[in-house]
Design an enzyme around this catalytic site. Sequence first.
Site, PDB file in Angstrom:
ATOM      1  N   GLU A   1       4.561  -5.040   7.320  1.00 31.88           N
ATOM      2  CA  GLU A   1       3.556  -3.844   8.275  1.00 31.88           C
ATOM      3  C   GLU A   1       3.788  -3.883   9.404  1.00 31.88           C
ATOM      4  OE1 GLU A   1       2.448  -6.394   6.540  1.00 31.88           O
ATOM      5  OE2 GLU A   1       1.062  -5.508   5.142  1.00 31.88           O
TER       6      GLU A   1
ATOM      7  N   ALA B   1       0.467  -0.704  -0.021  1.00 39.25           N
ATOM      8  CA  ALA B   1      -0.233   0.381  -0.247  1.00 39.25           C
ATOM      9  C   ALA B   1       1.057   1.254  -0.015  1.00 39.25           C
ATOM     10  CB  ALA B   1      -0.953   0.326   1.672  1.00 39.25           C
TER      11      ALA B   1
ATOM     12  N   GLU C   1      -0.510  -9.420  -0.184  1.00 34.72           N
ATOM     13  CA  GLU C   1      -2.375  -9.789  -0.402  1.00 34.72           C
ATOM     14  C   GLU C   1      -3.289  -9.218  -1.306  1.00 34.72           C
ATOM     15  OE1 GLU C   1      -2.020  -5.990   3.000  1.00 34.72           O
ATOM     16  OE2 GLU C   1      -2.413  -7.470   4.306  1.00 34.72           O
TER      17      GLU C   1
ATOM     18  N   GLY D   1       0.830  -4.473   0.953  1.00 36.85           N
ATOM     19  CA  GLY D   1      -0.557  -5.048   0.278  1.00 36.85           C
ATOM     20  C   GLY D   1      -0.682  -5.909  -1.235  1.00 36.85           C
TER      21      GLY D   1
HETATM   22  N1  CO8 Z   1       4.667   3.272  -1.066  1.00 38.33           N
HETATM   23  C1  CO8 Z   1       5.161   4.426  -1.559  1.00 38.33           C
HETATM   24  N2  CO8 Z   1       5.785   4.390  -1.651  1.00 38.33           N
HETATM   25  C2  CO8 Z   1       6.795   3.544  -2.422  1.00 38.33           C
HETATM   26  C3  CO8 Z   1       6.259   1.573  -1.790  1.00 38.33           C
HETATM   27  C4  CO8 Z   1       5.715   2.280  -1.341  1.00 38.33           C
HETATM   28  N3  CO8 Z   1       4.801   1.080  -0.048  1.00 38.33           N
HETATM   29  N4  CO8 Z   1       7.715   1.212  -1.928  1.00 38.33           N
HETATM   30  C5  CO8 Z   1       8.006   1.675  -2.647  1.00 38.33           C
HETATM   31  N5  CO8 Z   1       7.984   3.445  -3.046  1.00 38.33           N
HETATM   32  C6  CO8 Z   1       8.568   3.815  -3.484  1.00 38.33           C
HETATM   33  C7  CO8 Z   1       9.917   4.530  -2.795  1.00 38.33           C
HETATM   34  O1  CO8 Z   1       9.559   5.468  -1.891  1.00 38.33           O
HETATM   35  C8  CO8 Z   1      10.835   4.994  -4.067  1.00 38.33           C
HETATM   36  O2  CO8 Z   1      10.583   6.459  -4.229  1.00 38.33           O
HETATM   37  P1  CO8 Z   1      11.866   7.487  -4.984  1.00 38.33           P
HETATM   38  O3  CO8 Z   1      12.027   6.803  -5.859  1.00 38.33           O
HETATM   39  O4  CO8 Z   1      10.511   8.827  -4.998  1.00 38.33           O
HETATM   40  O5  CO8 Z   1      12.081   7.753  -3.289  1.00 38.33           O
HETATM   41  C9  CO8 Z   1      10.433   4.293  -5.185  1.00 38.33           C
HETATM   42  O6  CO8 Z   1       9.634   3.885  -4.742  1.00 38.33           O
HETATM   43  C10 CO8 Z   1      11.113   3.538  -5.631  1.00 38.33           C
HETATM   44  O7  CO8 Z   1      11.621   2.613  -4.199  1.00 38.33           O
HETATM   45  P2  CO8 Z   1      13.074   2.581  -3.725  1.00 38.33           P
HETATM   46  O8  CO8 Z   1      13.843   3.306  -3.940  1.00 38.33           O
HETATM   47  O9  CO8 Z   1      12.814   1.724  -1.931  1.00 38.33           O
HETATM   48  O10 CO8 Z   1      13.481   1.486  -3.638  1.00 38.33           O
HETATM   49  P3  CO8 Z   1      14.878  -0.431  -4.077  1.00 38.33           P
HETATM   50  O11 CO8 Z   1      15.128  -1.075  -4.627  1.00 38.33           O
HETATM   51  O12 CO8 Z   1      15.776   0.627  -3.149  1.00 38.33           O
HETATM   52  O13 CO8 Z   1      13.810  -0.928  -2.078  1.00 38.33           O
HETATM   53  C11 CO8 Z   1      11.396  -1.813  -1.578  1.00 38.33           C
HETATM   54  C12 CO8 Z   1      12.834  -1.470  -3.117  1.00 38.33           C
HETATM   55  C13 CO8 Z   1      12.434  -2.905  -0.590  1.00 38.33           C
HETATM   56  C14 CO8 Z   1      10.510  -2.537  -2.585  1.00 38.33           C
HETATM   57  C15 CO8 Z   1      11.788  -0.892  -0.534  1.00 38.33           C
HETATM   58  O14 CO8 Z   1      11.136   0.182  -1.602  1.00 38.33           O
HETATM   59  C16 CO8 Z   1      10.191  -0.984   0.238  1.00 38.33           C
HETATM   60  O15 CO8 Z   1      11.075  -1.208   1.727  1.00 38.33           O
HETATM   61  N6  CO8 Z   1       9.035  -0.435  -0.162  1.00 38.33           N
HETATM   62  C17 CO8 Z   1       8.405  -0.418   1.346  1.00 38.33           C
HETATM   63  C18 CO8 Z   1       7.785  -1.962   0.913  1.00 38.33           C
HETATM   64  C19 CO8 Z   1       6.668  -1.671   2.194  1.00 38.33           C
HETATM   65  O16 CO8 Z   1       7.021  -2.133   3.503  1.00 38.33           O
HETATM   66  N7  CO8 Z   1       5.447  -2.598   1.961  1.00 38.33           N
HETATM   67  C20 CO8 Z   1       4.453  -2.266   3.059  1.00 38.33           C
HETATM   68  C21 CO8 Z   1       3.629  -1.131   2.894  1.00 38.33           C
HETATM   69  S1  CO8 Z   1       3.208  -0.863   3.771  1.00 38.33           S
HETATM   70  C22 CO8 Z   1       1.026  -2.156   3.037  1.00 38.33           C
HETATM   71  O17 CO8 Z   1       0.739  -2.534   2.343  1.00 38.33           O
HETATM   72  C23 CO8 Z   1       0.091  -1.980   4.356  1.00 38.33           C
HETATM   73  C24 CO8 Z   1      -1.015  -2.762   3.839  1.00 38.33           C
HETATM   74  C25 CO8 Z   1      -2.465  -2.395   4.509  1.00 38.33           C
HETATM   75  C26 CO8 Z   1      -2.771  -0.933   4.617  1.00 38.33           C
HETATM   76  C27 CO8 Z   1      -4.055  -0.725   5.544  1.00 38.33           C
HETATM   77  C28 CO8 Z   1      -4.238   0.749   5.285  1.00 38.33           C
HETATM   78  C29 CO8 Z   1      -5.144   1.162   6.819  1.00 38.33           C
END
Ligand code: CO8
Length: 258
Positions: A131, A63, A111, A108
């Site tokens: 999460e 998400a 999921e 997400g």
């Molecule tokens: N949300 C927003 N932006 C994201 C997300 C995300 N989940 N994942 C990646 N991005 C963005 C980064 O911020 C980055 O943006 P920018 O270039 O502007 O800085 C761009 O995508 C590229 O990402 P990275 O530079 O981080 O790329 P890497 O190759 O270094 O890393 C990863 C890749 C490991 C996937 C890393 O991006 C990461 O850890 N992302 C987050 C993963 C995560 O934690 N996902 C879970 C999110 S929480 C969730 O899903 C909850 C679901 C239920 C929600 C219920 C709400 C009530």
Amino acid sequence: MEFVSYKSENFIAVLTINRPNALNALNSKVLDELRETFDKIDLETTRVVIITGAGEKSFVAGADISEMSTASISEAEKFGKKGNDVFRKIETFPLPVIAAINGFALGGGCELAMSCDIRICSENAVFGQPEVGLGITPGFGGTQRLARLVGLGKAKELIYTGNNIKAEEALKIGLVNHVYPLENLMEEAVKLAAKIAKNAPIAVRASKKAINTGIDTDMDRAIIIEEKIFSSCFETEDQKEAMKAFLEKRKVEAFKNK
Ligand code: CO8
């Protein structure tokens, strides 16, 4: 649509989530577009749906953290419901849905994949529910569907630790059915979809309904659900033709979806 593209060919619809600057993360707009796309799928001309992510790195990286980061309790609940409603729509969609997971399937993203009927992935796929490291629980069905898919112990370990797992581990625990080289993933997804699409469509849809409804109830009731759904197939033209063809030692040319 800004973030979801859709094409349909030979009874197979392919939905691609395309939000490259956020690794296909799910913001409200993506979720709305996913819902709208499913609403528009024509059940007469489509038999199987494939969901994938654009690019070679990510299926869906979760998400959208920037959208959630300042949410109040009621906003978070609303966002959670938006995701849950779309994923439940996918899970109960009349047609089989295959997730072709081409990279990160985190939070997400994992999921979303779990709301599909069948998951296949590329060798570079990474799965996880990170999460708790963000101070939240999985909120798009992860606390419920992961345990149902891989068992309580493994689901609790993955969710409590927030550990990521690679494709081979996901295969081992039954989170995905097959792992392929990235360049072959879509071809394999389409092959699998085509195999399903060749069968009697009403019987395939009825099987999904029987499995999904039955799994949520006790065996005595589940078996009755199966009896009703099974017997309903006997009023279809496809059942009559398929059994006649078998007895006449010939193949059905094409099912009519009737
Ligand atoms: N949300 C927003 N932006 C994201 C997300 C995300 N989940 N994942 C990646 N991005 C963005 C980064 O911020 C980055 O943006 P920018 O270039 O502007 O800085 C761009 O995508 C590229 O990402 P990275 O530079 O981080 O790329 P890497 O190759 O270094 O890393 C990863 C890749 C490991 C996937 C890393 O991006 C990461 O850890 N992302 C987050 C993963 C995560 O934690 N996902 C879970 C999110 S929480 C969730 O899903 C909850 C679901 C239920 C929600 C219920 C709400 C009530």
